[in-house]
Design a protein around this motif. Structure first.
Motif, PDB file in Angstrom:
ATOM      1  N   THR A   1      28.370  98.416  71.801  1.00 23.16           N
ATOM      2  CA  THR A   1      28.351  97.758  73.111  1.00 23.16           C
ATOM      3  C   THR A   1      28.003  96.284  72.938  1.00 23.16           C
ATOM      4  O   THR A   1      27.264  95.919  72.016  1.00 23.16           O
ATOM      5  CB  THR A   1      27.320  98.399  74.059  1.00 23.16           C
ATOM      6  OG1 THR A   1      26.001  98.281  73.493  1.00 23.16           O
ATOM      7  CG2 THR A   1      27.641  99.863  74.316  1.00 23.16           C
TER       8      THR A   1
ATOM      9  N   GLU B   1      36.957  97.380  77.055  1.00 26.19           N
ATOM     10  CA  GLU B   1      36.581  97.874  78.380  1.00 26.19           C
ATOM     11  C   GLU B   1      35.464  96.993  78.910  1.00 26.19           C
ATOM     12  O   GLU B   1      34.696  96.411  78.139  1.00 26.19           O
ATOM     13  CB  GLU B   1      36.095  99.327  78.301  1.00 26.19           C
ATOM     14  CG  GLU B   1      37.146 100.321  77.834  1.00 26.19           C
ATOM     15  CD  GLU B   1      38.107 100.721  78.947  1.00 26.19           C
ATOM     16  OE1 GLU B   1      38.006 100.150  80.049  1.00 26.19           O
ATOM     17  OE2 GLU B   1      38.948 101.584  78.704  1.00 26.19           O
ATOM     18  N   TYR B   2      35.361  96.916  80.232  1.00 27.92           N
ATOM     19  CA  TYR B   2      34.324  96.069  80.827  1.00 27.92           C
ATOM     20  C   TYR B   2      33.782  96.712  82.094  1.00 27.92           C
ATOM     21  O   TYR B   2      34.547  97.236  82.907  1.00 27.92           O
ATOM     22  CB  TYR B   2      34.882  94.683  81.174  1.00 27.92           C
ATOM     23  CG  TYR B   2      33.886  93.818  81.929  1.00 27.92           C
ATOM     24  CD1 TYR B   2      32.877  93.149  81.253  1.00 27.92           C
ATOM     25  CD2 TYR B   2      33.956  93.709  83.323  1.00 27.92           C
ATOM     26  CE1 TYR B   2      31.950  92.375  81.943  1.00 27.92           C
ATOM     27  CE2 TYR B   2      33.026  92.939  84.012  1.00 27.92           C
ATOM     28  CZ  TYR B   2      32.033  92.271  83.318  1.00 27.92           C
ATOM     29  OH  TYR B   2      31.115  91.522  84.001  1.00 27.92           O
TER      30      TYR B   2
ATOM     31  N   ILE C   1      35.524  87.963  87.058  1.00 30.45           N
ATOM     32  CA  ILE C   1      36.433  88.293  85.950  1.00 30.45           C
ATOM     33  C   ILE C   1      37.777  88.762  86.500  1.00 30.45           C
ATOM     34  O   ILE C   1      37.831  89.618  87.390  1.00 30.45           O
ATOM     35  CB  ILE C   1      35.810  89.373  85.048  1.00 30.45           C
ATOM     36  CG1 ILE C   1      34.784  88.713  84.126  1.00 30.45           C
ATOM     37  CG2 ILE C   1      36.857  90.087  84.230  1.00 30.45           C
ATOM     38  CD1 ILE C   1      34.268  89.602  83.037  1.00 30.45           C
TER      39      ILE C   1
ATOM     40  N   GLY D   1      27.392  91.640  82.304  1.00 32.78           N
ATOM     41  CA  GLY D   1      28.414  92.668  82.121  1.00 32.78           C
ATOM     42  C   GLY D   1      28.375  93.236  80.719  1.00 32.78           C
ATOM     43  O   GLY D   1      27.865  92.612  79.782  1.00 32.78           O
TER      44      GLY D   1
ATOM     45  N   SER E   1      38.594  90.249  71.477  1.00 32.95           N
ATOM     46  CA  SER E   1      39.165  90.383  72.816  1.00 32.95           C
ATOM     47  C   SER E   1      39.202  89.014  73.478  1.00 32.95           C
ATOM     48  O   SER E   1      38.588  88.054  72.990  1.00 32.95           O
ATOM     49  CB  SER E   1      38.316  91.351  73.659  1.00 32.95           C
ATOM     50  OG  SER E   1      38.841  91.442  74.971  1.00 32.95           O
TER      51      SER E   1
ATOM     52  N   VAL F   1      38.979  87.159  77.520  1.00 41.54           N
ATOM     53  CA  VAL F   1      38.531  87.379  78.898  1.00 41.54           C
ATOM     54  C   VAL F   1      39.035  86.224  79.753  1.00 41.54           C
ATOM     55  O   VAL F   1      38.876  85.049  79.386  1.00 41.54           O
ATOM     56  CB  VAL F   1      36.993  87.470  78.978  1.00 41.54           C
ATOM     57  CG1 VAL F   1      36.555  87.754  80.408  1.00 41.54           C
ATOM     58  CG2 VAL F   1      36.471  88.538  78.031  1.00 41.54           C
TER      59      VAL F   1
ATOM     60  N   PHE G   1      30.693  94.914  77.597  1.00 44.54           N
ATOM     61  CA  PHE G   1      31.985  95.133  76.963  1.00 44.54           C
ATOM     62  C   PHE G   1      31.819  96.243  75.927  1.00 44.54           C
ATOM     63  O   PHE G   1      30.790  96.331  75.255  1.00 44.54           O
ATOM     64  CB  PHE G   1      32.475  93.864  76.259  1.00 44.54           C
ATOM     65  CG  PHE G   1      32.611  92.662  77.151  1.00 44.54           C
ATOM     66  CD1 PHE G   1      33.809  92.387  77.785  1.00 44.54           C
ATOM     67  CD2 PHE G   1      31.533  91.806  77.356  1.00 44.54           C
ATOM     68  CE1 PHE G   1      33.942  91.279  78.606  1.00 44.54           C
ATOM     69  CE2 PHE G   1      31.657  90.692  78.176  1.00 44.54           C
ATOM     70  CZ  PHE G   1      32.858  90.429  78.802  1.00 44.54           C
TER      71      PHE G   1
ATOM     72  N   VAL H   1      40.376  91.556  81.346  1.00 45.17           N
ATOM     73  CA  VAL H   1      39.790  91.685  80.019  1.00 45.17           C
ATOM     74  C   VAL H   1      40.813  92.367  79.124  1.00 45.17           C
ATOM     75  O   VAL H   1      41.342  93.426  79.466  1.00 45.17           O
ATOM     76  CB  VAL H   1      38.478  92.501  80.052  1.00 45.17           C
ATOM     77  CG1 VAL H   1      37.927  92.671  78.647  1.00 45.17           C
ATOM     78  CG2 VAL H   1      37.443  91.827  80.950  1.00 45.17           C
TER      79      VAL H   1
ATOM     80  N   TYR I   1      23.029 100.181  78.125  1.00 44.20           N
ATOM     81  CA  TYR I   1      23.897  99.676  77.062  1.00 44.20           C
ATOM     82  C   TYR I   1      23.331  99.895  75.653  1.00 44.20           C
ATOM     83  O   TYR I   1      23.878  99.370  74.692  1.00 44.20           O
ATOM     84  CB  TYR I   1      24.172  98.181  77.258  1.00 44.20           C
ATOM     85  CG  TYR I   1      22.958  97.334  77.551  1.00 44.20           C
ATOM     86  CD1 TYR I   1      22.103  96.938  76.538  1.00 44.20           C
ATOM     87  CD2 TYR I   1      22.656  96.946  78.844  1.00 44.20           C
ATOM     88  CE1 TYR I   1      20.996  96.173  76.797  1.00 44.20           C
ATOM     89  CE2 TYR I   1      21.546  96.171  79.125  1.00 44.20           C
ATOM     90  CZ  TYR I   1      20.720  95.777  78.096  1.00 44.20           C
ATOM     91  OH  TYR I   1      19.609  95.014  78.369  1.00 44.20           O
TER      92      TYR I   1
ATOM     93  N   LEU J   1      30.646  85.733  85.274  1.00 43.72           N
ATOM     94  CA  LEU J   1      31.066  87.123  85.088  1.00 43.72           C
ATOM     95  C   LEU J   1      31.238  87.846  86.423  1.00 43.72           C
ATOM     96  O   LEU J   1      31.719  88.979  86.452  1.00 43.72           O
ATOM     97  CB  LEU J   1      30.045  87.880  84.217  1.00 43.72           C
ATOM     98  CG  LEU J   1      30.027  87.496  82.735  1.00 43.72           C
ATOM     99  CD1 LEU J   1      28.988  88.306  81.985  1.00 43.72           C
ATOM    100  CD2 LEU J   1      31.400  87.707  82.098  1.00 43.72           C
TER     101      LEU J   1
END
Length: 456
Positions: free
Chosen positions: A329, A347-348, A340, A361, A384, A386, A363, A343, A71, A337
């Motif tokens: 990121t 993106e996840y 989930i 996780g 966003s 979730v 995102f 979302v 990430y 998590l």
């Protein structure tokens, strides 16, 4: 006398133990373990050096950079790679990248090398480079996405012709003192190590070839080496509490509070286009004045609590007037998590640093929609929501369970508020009294009802 000697021996043993403990502590502080990331324990940037053919005084090699970090991406102005030659090598030619300095090539009369520096520093070419200077996976301005986000865009490569180096596996010496900037400090590179020659396929995948000689260099990142202070912080809020838990004061250090600017500062108007114009330079931050003085703030808001689900809103706010974050990121560690449901707007992907635990996780933004976090201002935020399904065996809103344990932005860990300041649940004592009163009234009403109908 023997008793005195025993005491003296115990004192010596104690002093020896203190000395050993002190030495061990020093080794821990200076060891490469600072680069260990518990959420990405195997993350690194690997540099692969493959000799593809021999020349009259050296070799032709392909150098490939793999960003194996899940990430952490490498943003503008991109990576730069340096090393020190083992002998008196020179770089005759380069394709897909260029050395920053040519150095002193006065002793060469007919053909001038690309670089005569003993410790060259190489950078990627910019997009739109002439076709005859391009190479596979080159010319991205040194920008590499994280491996978890897009493995195909996490690779960069260039080709170089080396002279005065030797023309066999026995005479070629491996370069040393590799240094990777990505784009700032933080990476530590180990020594080059010989590995089995890299095997490659032709374009039609019908023939397999291999390098004549290969070696690898592994570089790991340490936030401690990159920055004295964090660059981001986290604030929290919940629907059941009017108070917002802000970022701690001076989360990212307050040594720059004399250089920050307010929203209506004249500097912003004079600065014009606040983003960097020179692609080869990292811009000096111009931060908005806040109590935390961070470049980025991540806000986690517990929005709704349904019977089987709960909803969180996540907002990322940029406070730097001179930095756009491309392909950003956001990583969160939270026990729910693993469940989930949906979302929105991001993106996840789940990260599984330890296969048996699924509590982390990543995102990131939707391509061409919100994968660019703009500079500070009205458009300098992305948001966003979730939706997570409750595990009724473990779910609770008490003790800060609804908030993340750790948050990373662009690979750097953010400063969290102290746990005792998290939004707390309201006192529900009056609910218990009401419930008891209702139960008492129900019992009395039932008894009277039964008594009346019995007498009838």
């Amino acid at each position: 006398m023997e008793f005195y000697n025993g005491k003296q021996q115990q004192r010596c043993t104690f002093l020896e133990l203190k000395l050993v403990a002190l030495i061990a502590l020093c080794l821990i502080l200076v060891s490469p373990a600072d680069a260990f990331d518990p959420l990405d324990p195997t993350g690194n940037v690997t540099i692969r050096w493959d000799i593809m053919s021999w020349t009259s005084d050296g070799y032709l090699a392909t150098v490939t950079l793999f960003n194996f970090q899940l990430y952490r991406n490498i943003m503008n102005p991109g990576w730069s790679l340096g090393w020190t030659w083992a002998k008196k090598e020179i770089i005759w030619t380069m394709v897909g990248a260029q050395a920053k300095e040519q150095g002193n090539c006065a002793k060469f009369k007919l053909k001038i090398p690309h670089s005569c520096k003993r410790n060259p520093e190489v950078v990627d070419l910019l997009p739109g480079a002439p076709y005859n200077m391009q190479y596979t996976n080159c010319c991205k301005g040194g920008v590499l996405t994280s491996w978890g986000q897009d493995p195909t865009a996490a690779i960069s490569a260039f080709q170089l012709g080396v002279g005065l180096s030797g023309t066999s596996n026995k005479t070629v010496k491996l370069p040393n003192n590799f240094k990777l900037m990505g784009p700032g400090p933080g990476y530590s590179c180990g020594p080059a190590k010989k590995v089995p020659p890299t095997v490659m396929f032709t374009d039609d995948h019908r023939r397999k070839t291999q390098a004549l000689m290969s070696w690898n260099v592994t570089c790991t990142y340490s936030q401690f080496l990159a920055y004295k202070n964090p660059s981001c912080c986290v604030s929290l809020s919940a629907f059941y509490n009017d108070q917002v838990t802000p970022c701690p004061t001076c989360s990212c250090g307050c040594q720059n509070n004399d250089t920050c600017v307010t929203k209506d500062s004249k500097i912003l108007k004079e600065d014009g286009n606040n983003t960097r114009k020179n692609m080869d330079m990292t811009p000096k931050p111009l931060l908005q004045c806040t109590h935390h003085l961070c470049h980025v703030r991540v806000h986690w808001h517990l929005k709704n609590n349904y019977q089987d689900y709960w909803r969180v809103k996540i907002a990322i706010i940029n406070f730097n007037y001179r930095m756009n974050y491309t392909q950003w990121t956001l990583v969160a560690q939270h026990p729910n998590l693993n469940n989930i449901t949906q979302v929105y707007s991001f993106e996840y992907i789940p990260l599984l640093p330890y296969q048996s635990i699924n509590d982390t996780g990543m995102f990131y933004g939707l391509k061409y929609y919100n994968d660019l976090l703009m500079e500070a201002g009205p458009k300098g935020n992305v948001q966003s929501e979730v939706l997570m399904k409750k595990d009724k065996n473990t779910f609770t809103l008490k003790q800060g369970w609804a908030f993340p344990r750790r948050v990373y932005f662009n690979g750097d860990e953010c400063m969290m508020p102290p746990p005792d300041s998290y939004p707390f649940l309201p006192n529900s004592a009056h609910i218990k009294h009401t419930s008891i009163s209702l139960m008492a009234a129900y019992v009395i009403f039932t008894s009277l009802f039964h008594l009346v109908f019995t007498n009838l």
